[in-house]
Design an enzyme around this catalytic site. Structure first.
Site, PDB file in Angstrom:
ATOM      1  CD  GLU A 331     -13.957 -16.387   2.616  1.00  0.00           C
ATOM      2  OE1 GLU A 331     -13.175 -16.991   3.360  1.00  0.00           O
ATOM      3  OE2 GLU A 331     -13.584 -15.443   1.884  1.00  0.00           O
TER       4      GLU A 331
HETATM    5  C1  ACM Z   1     -11.963 -18.515  -1.165  1.00  0.00           C
HETATM    6  O1  ACM Z   1     -10.807 -18.887  -0.966  1.00  0.00           O
HETATM    7  N1  ACM Z   1     -12.540 -17.640  -0.356  1.00  0.00           N
HETATM    8  C2  ACM Z   1     -12.741 -19.004  -2.292  1.00  0.00           C
END
Ligand code: ACM
Ligand code: ZN
Length: 535
Positions: A331
């Site tokens: 992310e």
């Molecule tokens: C995640 O759940 N952002 C690895």
């Protein structure tokens, strides 16, 4: 299973006198289920003072923990070199290739108990099975042979969003070790808080470890136009290096390796709040007060970013003997990088065609540094984008695709796909459930997870090292809340990664859980009770 019970019952009625027969789940309800259990026709009654026979350093280490745990069975124990007493538990290191690195044999009869294994880990797992045999101060006569299906059996905990005291981290480790899990993935840095002391950078402690307040309720489900509400309470803290060392040692004594995660290049807003020069725009930034994914990430163009991260790892590595170091990688928005002159210059000089390749450059550079220190990196599956770092292990979380792709590129993988492995999801549909991030993952779904995707051929499948349950704590403010979300789903996950695939049977698991929840109660765990509807 009913048929087996009936047969066992008939044997009992007709005076079956064979010494050992198939496991009767009424007397043996070990979780995770062992490879092979034969139950004898009697039981061993243990008395007040048990002798644990241990000679080598490893045996003595296991004996010390067993001694402590026997107290929960109201038994005192002393550790000795040898004993002719029948009230004894013998820990014996052997050389039996059939047991592998972590397997054990456990035998209980009138002369006491004998645990044989090739390693301290195997002996330790034998003691955990033995402890699960107790009803009061009695254990049935058994012969058990047992070893794990997967080498990597993990449980994760996010301490960035909410933080939990060292004593709770130790309890979390106790429980995962009791379930024969062997990796604790400690997620130590987040947008909302940096939780590990780094002496060279005091503002990580003064600034990044704290947020000024926290969003109230769910961060993403407000009706349009409604403003988020905040609690106005400063929140934070961090683990000192001394506390970290103590926890890592505590885990090692229980054959659990602690894998630290230092998030890069994203989920770094707290670090940027402390050292704004590490971001593309130079800030100012603040430690995040709500949940989500944030655009301000480490600048991939500035050399000082890499100096900072290498300095951080120079303090982190001596605290964690784990070969694996988790570097995050998930992310990471590329918004800032696209507009940053430093990042653009980096792309030009390194001939990178897009920001995915810039992320790959970032990860590969960190990998090189950590490899030079004898460590291996794990990253979330986004590290596939722009090209995998040559030696990276991939943690597949956005489904199984990342794991499949990485295994096909001859990289090791750890499976943690959200649908089965995320314990921050709801586990029931009733309105009474405490607030969760979303999703719906019952204990039955966790139990049904198969870590090796059928798409992989035999060679590729060998790259699947195991699986892990993930525990993100945006909505888990307290230790009790964490336990409610984690157990018994982690008990189900333990069986997924330990027990033979062909022996897995949910109804049989539910039957054993009738006894196992009493053990969770003994450990003082605030487990979720939904499974009891199936008893
Ligand atoms: C995640 O759940 N952002 C690895
Ligand atoms: Zn930049």
């Amino acid at each position: 299973m009913k048929k087996v019970y009936t047969i066992l019952f008939l044997f009992a009625l007709t005076g079956f006198t064979g010494r050992f027969n198939q496991a009767d789940p009424k007397t043996v309800s070990i979780v995770p289920k062992p490879v092979s259990v034969s139950v004898g026709s009697g039981s061993k009654k243990w008395s007040g003072n048990v002798v644990v026979v241990a000679r080598s350093k490893d045996e003595k280490q296991v004996a010390t923990i067993l001694q402590e745990l026997l107290q929960t069975k109201k038994l005192k124990a002393s550790v000795k070199d040898k004993s002719s007493d029948k009230n004894k538990i013998v820990l014996s290191t052997v050389n039996d290739p059939a047991l592998g690195k972590e397997g054990y044999k456990l035998s209980v009869n009138d002369n006491g108990a004998v645990i044989q294994a090739n390693s301290g880990a195997g002996l330790f797992y034998g003691t955990q099975s033995l402890l699960q045999l107790f009803t009061g101060t009695e254990t049935p006569f058994v012969e058990i042979t047992d070893y794990p299906r997967f080498a990597y059996r993990g449980l994760h905990l996010d301490v960035g969003r909410h933080m939990f005291p060292p004593a709770f981290i130790k309890k979390y480790i106790d429980l995962l070790a009791h379930h024969k899990m062997n990796r604790f993935h400690w997620h130590l840095t987040e947008d909302q808080g940096w939780r590990i002391e780094i002496k060279k950078y005091p503002k990580l402690q003064e600034v990044a470890a704290y947020r000024k307040e926290t969003v109230i309720g769910h961060a993403a489900t407000r009706t349009r136009g409604e403003k988020k509400q905040y609690d106005g309470q400063r929140y934070g803290g961090y683990y000192t290096q001394e506390e970290v060392k103590d926890i890592v040692k505590y885990a090692a004594d229980r054959h659990v390796t602690v894998i630290p995660e230092i998030e890069l290049p994203g989920h770094a807003q707290a670090a940027l709040a402390a050292y704004p020069n590490l971001g593309c725009t130079g800030g100012p930034y603040e430690t995040a007060t709500t949940w989500g994914v944030f655009n301000d990430v480490f600048c991939a163009g500035k050399e000082e970013t890499f100096t900072f991260l290498q300095d951080v790892f120079n303090e982190v590595l001596p605290l964690f003997p784990s070969t694996y170091i988790h570097i995050g990688g998930d992310e990471c928005p590329k918004t800032r990088w696209k507009e940053c002159p430093h990042c653009q210059k980096r792309m030009e000089t390194e001939k990178l065609k897009d920001t995915h390749e810039l992320q790959s450059y970032f990860i590969q550079r960190m990998e090189k540094y950590l490899n030079s220190k004898g460590r291996q990196i794990i990253g979330w599956d986004e590290i596939l984008e722009g090209g995998l770092a040559p030696n990276a292990t991939v943690m597949s979380w956005r489904g199984e695709e990342g794991g499949i792709a990485a295994a096909r590129q001859n990289h090791d993988v750890i499976m943690t796909p959200g649908n089965w492995c995320y314990f921050d999801h709801y586990q029931d549909t009733t309105k009474k459930e405490p607030l969760a991030i979303g999703g719906y993952t019952t204990v039955k779904e966790v139990y049904g997870y198969e870590p090796v995707p059928p798409q992989l051929n035999e060679t590729e499948a060998k790259h699947v090292l195991g699986a892990q349950g993930n525990v993100w704590t945006e909505y888990m403010k307290t230790s009790n809340y964490v336990e409610y979300m984690v157990y018994p789903r982690a008990s189900a996950m333990a069986e997924v990664v330990w027990s033979p695939k062909e022996s897995r049977n949910y109804d049989d698991f539910v039957q054993r859980m009738k006894t196992h929840v009493k053990r969770l109660e003994e450990w003082g765990v605030n487990y979720a009770k939904h499974i009891e509807k199936e008893f």
